[in-house]
Enzyme design. Structure first.
Site, PDB file in Angstrom:
ATOM      1  N   PHE A  31       0.848  -1.191   0.000  1.00 17.51           N
ATOM      2  CA  PHE A  31       0.000   0.000   0.000  1.00 17.51           C
ATOM      3  C   PHE A  31       0.892   1.254   0.000  1.00 17.51           C
ATOM      4  O   PHE A  31       1.863   1.323   0.755  1.00 17.51           O
ATOM      5  CB  PHE A  31      -0.905  -0.035   1.233  1.00 17.51           C
ATOM      6  CG  PHE A  31      -1.993   0.991   1.214  1.00 17.51           C
ATOM      7  CD1 PHE A  31      -3.146   0.788   0.488  1.00 17.51           C
ATOM      8  CD2 PHE A  31      -1.850   2.179   1.916  1.00 17.51           C
ATOM      9  CE1 PHE A  31      -4.158   1.736   0.463  1.00 17.51           C
ATOM     10  CE2 PHE A  31      -2.854   3.138   1.896  1.00 17.51           C
ATOM     11  CZ  PHE A  31      -4.009   2.908   1.168  1.00 17.51           C
ATOM     12  N   ASP A  34       2.246  -5.134   8.564  1.00 13.04           N
ATOM     13  CA  ASP A  34       1.041  -4.325   8.479  1.00 13.04           C
ATOM     14  C   ASP A  34      -0.153  -5.286   8.403  1.00 13.04           C
ATOM     15  O   ASP A  34      -0.212  -6.133   7.504  1.00 13.04           O
ATOM     16  CB  ASP A  34       1.134  -3.436   7.232  1.00 13.04           C
ATOM     17  CG  ASP A  34      -0.044  -2.471   7.129  1.00 13.04           C
ATOM     18  OD1 ASP A  34      -1.163  -2.869   7.509  1.00 13.04           O
ATOM     19  OD2 ASP A  34       0.155  -1.340   6.649  1.00 13.04           O
ATOM     20  N   TYR A  56     -10.675   0.923  10.745  1.00 10.23           N
ATOM     21  CA  TYR A  56     -11.925   1.186  10.002  1.00 10.23           C
ATOM     22  C   TYR A  56     -12.254   0.161   8.933  1.00 10.23           C
ATOM     23  O   TYR A  56     -13.259   0.280   8.270  1.00 10.23           O
ATOM     24  CB  TYR A  56     -11.906   2.590   9.393  1.00 10.23           C
ATOM     25  CG  TYR A  56     -10.677   2.953   8.595  1.00 10.23           C
ATOM     26  CD1 TYR A  56     -10.516   2.500   7.288  1.00 10.23           C
ATOM     27  CD2 TYR A  56      -9.672   3.743   9.139  1.00 10.23           C
ATOM     28  CE1 TYR A  56      -9.390   2.821   6.556  1.00 10.23           C
ATOM     29  CE2 TYR A  56      -8.532   4.069   8.419  1.00 10.23           C
ATOM     30  CZ  TYR A  56      -8.398   3.601   7.122  1.00 10.23           C
ATOM     31  OH  TYR A  56      -7.279   3.912   6.410  1.00 10.23           O
ATOM     32  N   LYS A  57     -11.372  -0.850   8.732  1.00 10.11           N
ATOM     33  CA  LYS A  57     -11.644  -1.857   7.699  1.00 10.11           C
ATOM     34  C   LYS A  57     -12.419  -3.008   8.337  1.00 10.11           C
ATOM     35  O   LYS A  57     -13.566  -2.832   8.723  1.00 10.11           O
ATOM     36  CB  LYS A  57     -10.333  -2.276   7.033  1.00 10.11           C
ATOM     37  CG  LYS A  57      -9.749  -1.114   6.213  1.00 10.11           C
ATOM     38  CD  LYS A  57      -8.372  -1.384   5.663  1.00 10.11           C
ATOM     39  CE  LYS A  57      -7.888  -0.164   4.880  1.00 10.11           C
ATOM     40  NZ  LYS A  57      -6.437  -0.141   4.695  1.00 10.11           N
ATOM     41  N   ARG A  72     -12.473  -4.710  -7.001  1.00  6.32           N
ATOM     42  CA  ARG A  72     -12.157  -5.367  -5.733  1.00  6.32           C
ATOM     43  C   ARG A  72     -13.428  -5.597  -4.918  1.00  6.32           C
ATOM     44  O   ARG A  72     -14.238  -4.691  -4.748  1.00  6.32           O
ATOM     45  CB  ARG A  72     -11.180  -4.463  -4.985  1.00  6.32           C
ATOM     46  CG  ARG A  72     -10.469  -5.123  -3.846  1.00  6.32           C
ATOM     47  CD  ARG A  72      -9.415  -4.188  -3.283  1.00  6.32           C
ATOM     48  NE  ARG A  72     -10.018  -2.993  -2.689  1.00  6.32           N
ATOM     49  CZ  ARG A  72      -9.448  -2.299  -1.704  1.00  6.32           C
ATOM     50  NH1 ARG A  72      -8.282  -2.632  -1.224  1.00  6.32           N
ATOM     51  NH2 ARG A  72     -10.048  -1.238  -1.215  1.00  6.32           N
TER      52      ARG A  72
HETATM   53  C1  LIG Z   1      -5.791   0.990   4.591  1.00  7.23           C
HETATM   54  C2  LIG Z   1      -4.316   0.866   4.698  1.00  7.23           C
HETATM   55  C3  LIG Z   1      -3.561   1.876   5.288  1.00  7.23           C
HETATM   56  C4  LIG Z   1      -4.242   3.144   5.755  1.00  7.23           C
HETATM   57  O1  LIG Z   1      -3.424   4.020   6.436  1.00  7.23           O
HETATM   58  P1  LIG Z   1      -4.088   5.311   7.105  1.00  7.23           P
HETATM   59  O2  LIG Z   1      -3.007   5.910   7.883  1.00  7.23           O
HETATM   60  O3  LIG Z   1      -5.250   4.843   7.901  1.00  7.23           O
HETATM   61  O4  LIG Z   1      -4.585   6.181   6.003  1.00  7.23           O
HETATM   62  C5  LIG Z   1      -2.193   1.672   5.426  1.00  7.23           C
HETATM   63  N1  LIG Z   1      -1.606   0.533   4.989  1.00  7.23           N
HETATM   64  C6  LIG Z   1      -2.317  -0.445   4.397  1.00  7.23           C
HETATM   65  C7  LIG Z   1      -1.644  -1.687   3.954  1.00  7.23           C
HETATM   66  C8  LIG Z   1      -3.691  -0.299   4.228  1.00  7.23           C
HETATM   67  O5  LIG Z   1      -4.388  -1.269   3.636  1.00  7.23           O
END
Ligand SMILES: *Cc1c(COP(=O)(O)O)cnc(C)c1O
Length: 422
Positions: free
Chosen positions: A126, A196, A221-222, A381
């Site tokens: 990401f 992560d 939030y996921k 997705r």
């Molecule tokens: C959703 C996601 C993030 C989100 O980071 P924020 O700081 O909440 O914006 C980071 N890393 C991964 C792999 C994600 O899927």
């Protein structure tokens, strides 16, 4: 070939079906985006009202003690720990994933030997993870090396490697890394690991201790259903937790915040990873979200959720193969269930690739909410959240996609318009 009633039958005997009652879901909507923003727990409405009206409105500042606001970070952290194979007192909720990554990657780099000058991650990680690593690499004069596939790992696991930073479940493809095996390989090479868990916490069983991981962070939030912008979590293996001041040494990570001392003295353990004052209203919503997953504990917990998640994604893949064969659709997620998270990504072959965004928009107009991720190929997705999705909905989602493609509904001008958030 299966028919819709076969899927209705699966719903009728699904032992986890009752968990759906915990959520508010709009009518005529098939929500396949819980991997991006989890659905709203019913309890979040009353709980946030209570926090705002009673605890803030009436309790005012007394609520830091009386309503336990000051303990929220650790209390919710302990609940999340149960979902990721961590111990009590080892997880706190604070800040965002990006910020927590900055803290743990800084710590890992500090603990690594000075002669190790390389951070390794994946090109398909990401972007925020890569951007944070890029910034730290610049600050420390290190090299950020990106690999294209796990096959390249052996070549980078050497005495130059300081930290291996990976996302356990890839956000585009949903492919799972073997956390335990890769951590062992990294350790054998003398390096540390940062994991992560954004697409794993609440999505698949995670065993941080069993994997002997070093650092982990993840999103609220996921799959944890914590609400838009929910605070994130951070875990540090207790063997490392006291060794380093994380760089955002704010007052609530101090050993005695209310002593108001002039010098920083980090709290022991994970509490030093807290920086400043928590977002109390967001924390309250997040706790409701985490509780929706803990409600599954008496029904088999993450293992049971995983079984249903795989049954949902297997069904989806089989239906796409069977019913959409004529449209040239690739399954971009692993077909091997053991390697697949709780999502299925599709791509459209040939010229249709350019229509991917519009196809997702046309689906959304039909009430089937997935999302689009740009790249090559572009990706459609679909997240499958076993807490609130049923098997008949999987059938219906595929049928809607068939209709969109048969009727070329995606050609409509209003589906070409891109919003700021895709
Ligand atoms: C959703 C996601 C993030 C989100 O980071 P924020 O700081 O909440 O914006 C980071 N890393 C991964 C792999 C994600 O899927």
């Amino acid at each position: 070939m299966k028919a819709r009633h076969d899927f209705e039958a699966l719903d009728a005997t699904d032992p986890l079906r009752q968990l759906k009652k915990q959520f508010v879901l709009p009518p005529a909507t098939i929500y396949l985006d819980g991997n991006s923003l989890g659905a709203m727990p019913f309890d979040a409405v009353e709980r946030t009202r209570q926090v705002v009206e009673d605890e803030w409105g009436v309790g005012l500042i007394k609520s830091w003690n009386d309503a336990g606001w000051i303990t929220l970070s650790s209390r919710i952290g302990d609940k999340i720990a149960r979902l990721v194979g961590a111990g009590k007192g080892e997880v706190v909720v604070a800040d965002s994933t990006s910020l927590n990554l900055y803290k743990v990657l800084s710590a890992a780099l500090n603990l690594a030997s000075g002669s190790r000058r390389v951070i390794v991650s994946e090109r398909e990680n990401f972007p925020t993870d890569l951007y944070i690593a890029e910034s730290l690499a610049r600050q420390h004069g290190l090299t950020l090396k990106l690999i294209d596939s796990p096959d390249e790992l052996p070549a980078v696991l050497n005495d130059e490697l300081a930290v291996l930073m990976l996302t356990q479940v890839n956000y585009r493809t949903g492919r799972i890394h073997d956390m335990q095996a890769i951590t062992a390989q990294a350790h054998a090479a003398g390096a540390l690991t940062v994991w992560d868990l954004c697409h794993s916490a609440g999505a698949i069983p995670v065993e941080l201790h069993a994997a002997n991981a070093d650092f982990a962070i993840g999103c609220g939030y996921k799959y944890l259903n914590g609400g838009p912008g929910a605070p994130a979590f951070v875990w540090v293996n207790p063997r490392h937790a006291d060794k380093f001041w994380q760089p955002l040494s704010g007052w609530l990570g101090h050993d005695a915040p209310f002593a108001f001392q002039h010098n920083y003295q980090p709290a022991p353990g994970i509490k030093r990873y807290i920086c400043g004052t928590p977002a109390v209203i967001s924390m309250a919503a997040l706790e409701c979200g985490v509780d929706t997953l803990l409600a599954a504990e008496k029904l088999g917990g993450m293992e049971a959720l995983r079984r249903k998640s795989l049954a949902l994604t297997e069904s989806f893949i089989a239906l796409v193969d069977e019913r959409l064969a004529e449209f040239g659709i690739n399954i971009e997620s692993p077909r091997d269930a053991a390697l697949r998270g709780s999502q299925v990504s599709l791509s459209l072959i040939g010229e249709m690739d350019a229509a991917s965004y519009a196809v997702v928009q046309a689906l959304i107009a039909r009430g089937v909410i997935g999302d689009f991720r740009a790249g090559s190929p572009n990706i459609l997705r679909f997240g499958f959240t076993p807490l609130y999705l049923g098997f008949a909905e999987v059938w219906d989602a595929v049928e809607h996609l068939r209709q969109v493609l048969v009727g070329k509904e995606w050609e409509h001008a209003r589906f070409q318009q891109k919003g700021a958030v895709t």
